[in-house]
Write a protein that holds these residues in place. Sequence first.
Motif, short mmCIF file in Angstrom:
data_model
loop_
_atom_site.label_atom_id
_atom_site.label_comp_id
_atom_site.label_asym_id
_atom_site.label_seq_id
_atom_site.Cartn_x
_atom_site.Cartn_y
_atom_site.Cartn_z
N ASP A 178 0.83 -1.21 0.00
CA ASP A 178 0.00 0.00 0.00
C ASP A 178 0.86 1.26 0.00
O ASP A 178 0.58 2.22 -0.72
CB ASP A 178 -0.92 -0.01 1.23
CG ASP A 178 -2.04 -1.04 1.10
OD1 ASP A 178 -2.29 -1.48 -0.03
OD2 ASP A 178 -2.62 -1.40 2.14
N GLU A 179 1.91 1.26 0.83
CA GLU A 179 2.80 2.42 0.87
C GLU A 179 3.49 2.64 -0.48
O GLU A 179 3.62 3.78 -0.94
CB GLU A 179 3.84 2.22 1.98
CG GLU A 179 3.25 2.24 3.39
CD GLU A 179 4.30 2.00 4.46
OE1 GLU A 179 5.47 1.78 4.09
OE2 GLU A 179 3.96 2.01 5.66
N ASN A 180 3.93 1.55 -1.10
CA ASN A 180 4.58 1.68 -2.41
C ASN A 180 3.63 2.23 -3.46
O ASN A 180 4.01 3.06 -4.31
CB ASN A 180 5.12 0.32 -2.86
CG ASN A 180 6.27 -0.16 -1.99
OD1 ASN A 180 6.95 0.64 -1.36
ND2 ASN A 180 6.50 -1.46 -1.97
N ILE A 181 2.37 1.77 -3.41
CA ILE A 181 1.37 2.26 -4.38
C ILE A 181 1.12 3.75 -4.19
O ILE A 181 1.04 4.52 -5.16
CB ILE A 181 0.06 1.46 -4.22
CG1 ILE A 181 0.27 0.02 -4.70
CG2 ILE A 181 -1.07 2.11 -5.02
CD1 ILE A 181 -0.93 -0.89 -4.47
N LEU A 182 1.01 4.20 -2.91
CA LEU A 182 0.79 5.62 -2.65
C LEU A 182 1.98 6.46 -3.13
O LEU A 182 1.80 7.55 -3.71
CB LEU A 182 0.56 5.84 -1.15
CG LEU A 182 -0.76 5.30 -0.59
CD1 LEU A 182 -0.79 5.46 0.93
CD2 LEU A 182 -1.95 6.00 -1.22
N THR A 183 3.19 5.96 -2.91
CA THR A 183 4.39 6.69 -3.34
C THR A 183 4.44 6.83 -4.86
O THR A 183 4.71 7.91 -5.42
CB THR A 183 5.65 5.97 -2.84
OG1 THR A 183 5.61 5.89 -1.41
CG2 THR A 183 6.91 6.71 -3.26
N GLU A 184 4.16 5.71 -5.55
CA GLU A 184 4.18 5.74 -7.02
C GLU A 184 3.08 6.65 -7.56
O GLU A 184 3.26 7.33 -8.58
CB GLU A 184 4.03 4.32 -7.56
CG GLU A 184 5.21 3.40 -7.27
CD GLU A 184 6.50 3.94 -7.85
OE1 GLU A 184 6.46 4.56 -8.95
OE2 GLU A 184 7.55 3.76 -7.20
N THR A 185 1.94 6.67 -6.87
CA THR A 185 0.84 7.54 -7.30
C THR A 185 1.25 9.01 -7.22
O THR A 185 0.96 9.81 -8.12
CB THR A 185 -0.41 7.30 -6.43
OG1 THR A 185 -0.79 5.92 -6.54
CG2 THR A 185 -1.57 8.17 -6.88
N ARG A 186 1.92 9.35 -6.11
CA ARG A 186 2.41 10.74 -5.98
C ARG A 186 3.43 11.07 -7.06
O ARG A 186 3.42 12.17 -7.62
CB ARG A 186 3.01 10.93 -4.58
CG ARG A 186 1.96 10.99 -3.46
CD ARG A 186 2.58 11.50 -2.18
NE ARG A 186 3.54 10.56 -1.62
CZ ARG A 186 3.23 9.61 -0.74
NH1 ARG A 186 1.97 9.50 -0.32
NH2 ARG A 186 4.16 8.79 -0.29
N HIS A 187 4.32 10.12 -7.39
CA HIS A 187 5.32 10.37 -8.44
C HIS A 187 4.64 10.61 -9.79
O HIS A 187 5.03 11.49 -10.56
CB HIS A 187 6.27 9.18 -8.54
CG HIS A 187 7.20 9.07 -7.37
ND1 HIS A 187 7.94 7.95 -7.10
CD2 HIS A 187 7.51 9.96 -6.38
CE1 HIS A 187 8.66 8.13 -6.00
NE2 HIS A 187 8.41 9.35 -5.55
N VAL A 188 3.63 9.80 -10.07
CA VAL A 188 2.92 9.95 -11.34
C VAL A 188 2.24 11.31 -11.42
O VAL A 188 2.24 11.97 -12.46
CB VAL A 188 1.88 8.81 -11.50
CG1 VAL A 188 0.96 9.08 -12.68
CG2 VAL A 188 2.60 7.48 -11.69
#
Length: 217
Positions: A178-188
């Motif tokens: 979940d944390e990785n998905i949130l981080t990648e979402t912010r990067h996108v």
Amino acid sequence: MALIDVDQDTWQSEIRGCDKLSREINQLLSERSRELDTNSDNYARLSTKIRLRLKQFNVQISQLEQTQPISPITAEERERRFRDMESLKSCMVRLQSQFERRRGTQPAHEPSTSWENAGSTGEIRSHMRVLEEEQDRGLEALSKIVSRQKQIAETIDGELGNQNEILDDIAVRVDTTDENILTETRHVAVVDRKDSTCGYWTVIILLLIAIVCVWVI
């Protein structure tokens, strides 16, 4: 037509026979416990019947324990039969213990191997030693049953512990994902904003070039 498991049906029939005999012994013990005079003929008669039933019960348990399945059985069925045998052995020990507790004041004229056949003090002592040995064997059998039950409980507890560890590990991995998905979402989102800004500046520069060209011409 459904096939009938003859071996399983035979096992269940023998188990029901043992259960019926144990209930009969329990009933006889209850009748004897209501007999106030331990020297009465009725008390002696009941004691003899109980002794014979206990021997029969012990023989049936031994025969059932030595019975081998005619056809292969599942692990669940093998475990169920093991629990059936443990229950019967525990019942035998309990019934034998109840019978022996009431024999402390055995009537002097009880038939079979009773005090009337003990013609001397030595024979009485020998008979008592036999009774003590039987009781010791019963207690030893009960101890083994308790030990096996404890081992089964420990195995189940260990398996539950392993399952809990697996669930904890899955929960940690889910949180990390979940944390990785949130981080990648912010990067996108950041990259998307940067792409939009670059497009705007490109359009502005092209417009400026077009205006200059018009003025020059």
